[in-house]
Design a protein around this motif. Sequence first.
Motif, PDB file in Angstrom:
ATOM      1  N   GLU A  79     -12.914  11.891 -14.193  1.00 25.12           N
ATOM      2  CA  GLU A  79     -12.271  13.091 -14.731  1.00 25.12           C
ATOM      3  C   GLU A  79     -10.878  12.849 -15.289  1.00 25.12           C
ATOM      4  N   GLY A  80     -10.417  11.616 -15.312  1.00 25.95           N
ATOM      5  CA  GLY A  80      -9.111  11.353 -15.904  1.00 25.95           C
ATOM      6  C   GLY A  80      -8.372  10.226 -15.193  1.00 25.95           C
ATOM      7  N   THR A  81      -7.208   9.876 -15.752  1.00 24.11           N
ATOM      8  CA  THR A  81      -6.402   8.781 -15.214  1.00 24.11           C
ATOM      9  C   THR A  81      -4.970   9.252 -14.979  1.00 24.11           C
ATOM     10  N   LEU A  82      -4.437   8.946 -13.810  1.00 22.76           N
ATOM     11  CA  LEU A  82      -3.057   9.260 -13.457  1.00 22.76           C
ATOM     12  C   LEU A  82      -2.207   8.016 -13.700  1.00 22.76           C
ATOM     13  N   ILE A  83      -1.209   8.129 -14.567  1.00 27.32           N
ATOM     14  CA  ILE A  83      -0.416   6.974 -14.998  1.00 27.32           C
ATOM     15  C   ILE A  83       0.647   6.598 -13.957  1.00 27.32           C
ATOM     16  N   ASN A  84       0.732   5.292 -13.651  1.00 26.49           N
ATOM     17  CA  ASN A  84       1.745   4.783 -12.705  1.00 26.49           C
ATOM     18  C   ASN A  84       1.896   5.721 -11.509  1.00 26.49           C
ATOM     19  N   ASN A  85       0.779   5.987 -10.868  1.00 27.60           N
ATOM     20  CA  ASN A  85       0.742   7.051  -9.868  1.00 27.60           C
ATOM     21  C   ASN A  85       1.309   6.643  -8.513  1.00 27.60           C
ATOM     22  N   CYS A  86       1.028   5.407  -8.100  1.00 29.35           N
ATOM     23  CA  CYS A  86       1.489   4.967  -6.784  1.00 29.35           C
ATOM     24  C   CYS A  86       1.567   3.451  -6.758  1.00 29.35           C
ATOM     25  N   ILE A  87       2.180   2.931  -5.700  1.00 32.06           N
ATOM     26  CA  ILE A  87       2.367   1.486  -5.568  1.00 32.06           C
ATOM     27  C   ILE A  87       1.196   0.881  -4.809  1.00 32.06           C
TER      28      ILE A  87
ATOM     29  N   TYR B  49       0.848  -1.200   0.000  1.00 29.41           N
ATOM     30  CA  TYR B  49       0.000   0.000   0.000  1.00 29.41           C
ATOM     31  C   TYR B  49       0.880   1.245   0.000  1.00 29.41           C
ATOM     32  N   PRO B  50       0.399   2.352  -0.633  1.00 26.68           N
ATOM     33  CA  PRO B  50       1.253   3.549  -0.754  1.00 26.68           C
ATOM     34  C   PRO B  50       1.449   4.338   0.533  1.00 26.68           C
ATOM     35  N   THR B  51       0.633   4.117   1.552  1.00 32.64           N
ATOM     36  CA  THR B  51       0.843   4.763   2.850  1.00 32.64           C
ATOM     37  C   THR B  51       0.938   3.685   3.928  1.00 32.64           C
ATOM     38  N   ASN B  52       1.344   4.075   5.133  1.00 26.24           N
ATOM     39  CA  ASN B  52       1.698   3.104   6.176  1.00 26.24           C
ATOM     40  C   ASN B  52       0.494   2.688   7.030  1.00 26.24           C
ATOM     41  N   ILE B  53      -0.622   2.318   6.366  1.00 25.81           N
ATOM     42  CA  ILE B  53      -1.844   2.000   7.101  1.00 25.81           C
ATOM     43  C   ILE B  53      -1.789   0.659   7.828  1.00 25.81           C
ATOM     44  N   PHE B  54      -0.717  -0.098   7.646  1.00 23.45           N
ATOM     45  CA  PHE B  54      -0.578  -1.361   8.371  1.00 23.45           C
ATOM     46  C   PHE B  54      -0.075  -1.146   9.805  1.00 23.45           C
ATOM     47  N   ASP B  55       0.325   0.066  10.120  1.00 22.96           N
ATOM     48  CA  ASP B  55       0.915   0.399  11.420  1.00 22.96           C
ATOM     49  C   ASP B  55      -0.113   1.137  12.283  1.00 22.96           C
ATOM     50  N   PRO B  56      -0.556   0.555  13.407  1.00 21.34           N
ATOM     51  CA  PRO B  56      -1.541   1.219  14.275  1.00 21.34           C
ATOM     52  C   PRO B  56      -1.066   2.582  14.781  1.00 21.34           C
ATOM     53  N   ASP B  57       0.240   2.718  15.005  1.00 16.16           N
ATOM     54  CA  ASP B  57       0.764   4.006  15.472  1.00 16.16           C
ATOM     55  C   ASP B  57       0.593   5.092  14.410  1.00 16.16           C
ATOM     56  N   TYR B  58       0.776   4.712  13.153  1.00 15.09           N
ATOM     57  CA  TYR B  58       0.547   5.667  12.060  1.00 15.09           C
ATOM     58  C   TYR B  58      -0.931   6.056  11.999  1.00 15.09           C
TER      59      TYR B  58
END
Length: 266
Positions: free
Chosen positions: A241-249, A138-147
């Motif tokens: 409204e559009g598509t962002l190419i290879n935007n995030c992991i 995931y592109p952000t650290n949502i697996f970490d409860p502290d985050y």
Amino acid sequence: MKNQWDKDVQNDRIVGYLPNLNNIEVNRIMKLMEQDSPGKFIIYTLSKYKDILLNLGFSLESKLSGFFHGDEALIFTKYHQKDRLLSKTAKENKEVLSIVKGDTKEPCEMTHGFQIELVKDVELEELARLFQTVFPIYPTNIFDPDYLQKVKDSEEYMFMVAKDDNGIIGAASAMNTGYQSAEITDCAVHPDYRGKNLLNAIVMAIEKELVKKRIYHSFSLTRAKSVGMNMTVKRLNYRYEGTLINNCIISTGFEDMNIWTKKLKG
């Protein structure tokens, strides 16, 4: 309106939110392009600055209605790596949009027996486990409860969850942009509970909370190759409204993301 910058190392990109594209910011952009050379450079700005960014070698990739206090944001991008510029799923993306745009169904009501509410602090570890179950990467650290605790306390994020007797089985969040708009993100439903229209109910509950906070524009970035998520937001009256190419992991690596927007009723 204030300008904001995000150097996103995990997703190899630099993002600038620049409602005021003055000479100072133009110089900063030029220095960042020379010094950092990120895989993707993204600028959100107003239409009146279009020519400045085009002259700097950026291309208009998409738009986002209502992003800046009700005004439309234009999204300009510049790629420093050729492979980052090329979509790996362009054909699949078009097929998904064709299916989704051809759909005429209204959002279905959620099956009874579930509770929808804002997440509590004591539930953040359980929420993190749900995210770990649903997303391999995931592109952000949502697996970490502290985050999760940190962003919840900052009031930058609002997490809404669906629960039954087994605990949290679905979730989504709203990220406040700081410009009276919010991104609907972190949408997750436990595999055992899919097909019960949980996300419809969760997103509608989030929208009501946003209106209470006087935020009247929401948007979602959905995986371009996912029929399910694109269908969900389309049925909730979001507009493509559009598509962002290879935007995030996400999941398999860099992925294209579709932009969907909605003006909320106060």
